[in-house]
Write an enzyme that holds these catalytic residues in place. Structure first.
Site, mmCIF file in Angstrom:
data_model
loop_
_atom_site.group_PDB
_atom_site.id
_atom_site.type_symbol
_atom_site.label_atom_id
_atom_site.label_comp_id
_atom_site.label_asym_id
_atom_site.label_seq_id
_atom_site.Cartn_x
_atom_site.Cartn_y
_atom_site.Cartn_z
ATOM 1 N N ASP A 95 51.825 91.567 38.482
ATOM 2 C CA ASP A 95 50.452 90.806 38.815
ATOM 3 C C ASP A 95 50.891 89.127 37.168
ATOM 4 O O ASP A 95 50.800 89.686 36.011
ATOM 5 C CB ASP A 95 49.866 91.318 37.662
ATOM 6 C CG ASP A 95 48.507 92.416 39.073
ATOM 7 O OD1 ASP A 95 48.996 92.467 39.984
ATOM 8 O OD2 ASP A 95 47.643 92.917 38.315
ATOM 9 N N LYS A 157 44.224 86.915 41.488
ATOM 10 C CA LYS A 157 42.966 87.845 41.245
ATOM 11 C C LYS A 157 42.494 86.809 39.624
ATOM 12 O O LYS A 157 43.224 85.727 39.413
ATOM 13 C CB LYS A 157 44.601 88.636 40.637
ATOM 14 C CG LYS A 157 43.854 89.324 38.753
ATOM 15 C CD LYS A 157 44.993 90.120 38.654
ATOM 16 C CE LYS A 157 44.200 91.570 37.535
ATOM 17 N NZ LYS A 157 45.915 91.674 36.669
ATOM 18 N N LYS A 186 41.834 90.464 43.770
ATOM 19 C CA LYS A 186 41.580 91.083 42.916
ATOM 20 C C LYS A 186 40.662 90.390 42.227
ATOM 21 O O LYS A 186 41.217 89.195 41.432
ATOM 22 C CB LYS A 186 43.097 90.857 42.624
ATOM 23 C CG LYS A 186 42.929 92.908 41.396
ATOM 24 C CD LYS A 186 43.935 93.284 40.340
ATOM 25 C CE LYS A 186 43.930 94.135 39.857
ATOM 26 N NZ LYS A 186 45.446 94.339 39.492
#
Length: 224
Positions: A95, A157, A186
């Protein structure tokens, strides 16, 4: 996506422990909980990737690491080295945080270039691109999401949870409309209840990052 059971919810949770004061014992507890509940991943700072990867080895739970976290302000070359290291140590998901200042001053072009570089460094690992949506306009969210998609990222995300605001239903819905059904979205940051998680899923989230995965599962079982 439809969540029709607690098992389906567990399968999209990234059990996340990114506190600066997290200890090895804390991380081991999160791994044990993730294995018990069959979460998607355990997300940790790079320091703990070797331990998490070793603990989860042989299971369906993936080791996940953050990169350029939490500000995204490191140069691409450093983020690339960080990606290479965590992947070599066993991270199956990464991430990364974009450079928010770069997006605002130079547009989405450099963001796409960085994402492409880091995606190449990931090899077989999945790449999630953290936009920090609370700091962006809707136009910037769209531009960054499209750049991440074009560069080959697996997910966009919402947030790091280290800034003024975390995930919102509105941001998730905008990201989903922008990237379409084939890319992951996400929701992460401030998701502390089953109801909040379900709202994010209804808006288009296909993964939910939270430090309260066990609490969410217990609520899901109660609701069911």
């Amino acid at each position: 996506m439809a969540i029709t059971s607690s098992t389906a919810l567990a399968a999209i949770i990234d059990h996340t422990i990114l506190r600066p004061d997290a200890t090895e014992a804390d991380v081991e507890q999160f791994c044990a909980e993730a294995l018990q509940w069959n979460f998607a991943a355990v997300c940790v700072n790079p320091l703990y990737v070797p331990r998490v990867a070793a603990t989860l080895r042989g299971s369906a739970v993936r080791a996940c690491s953050v990169v350029g976290f939490p500000l995204g302000a490191a140069p691409t070359v450093l983020k690339r080295h960080e990606v290479e290291w965590v992947v070599a140590e066993g991270a199956a998901e990464v991430d990364m945080v974009i450079s928010i200042g770069t997006l605002k001053s130079a547009g989405a072009g450099p963001i796409g270039e960085e994402v492409a570089t880091l995606k190449a460094a990931c090899g077989d690992a999945r790449l999630k691109v953290i936009l920090e949506t609370a700091l962006l306009t809707d136009e910037e969210i769209v531009a960054a999401s499209l750049a991440a998609k074009a560069a080959g990222a697996d997910f966009v995300k919402t947030s790091t949870a280290f800034t003024q605001k975390g995930a919102t239903v509105e941001a998730v819905a905008l990201m989903r409309r922008t990237v379409g059904p084939e890319m992951g979205v996400k929701a992460s940051g401030g998701i502390r209840s089953f109801a909040e998680a379900m709202a994010m899923v209804a808006a288009g989230a296909s993964r939910v990052g939270t430090s309260r995965g066990v609490a969410l599962m217990r609520e899901a079982l109660f609701e069911g």
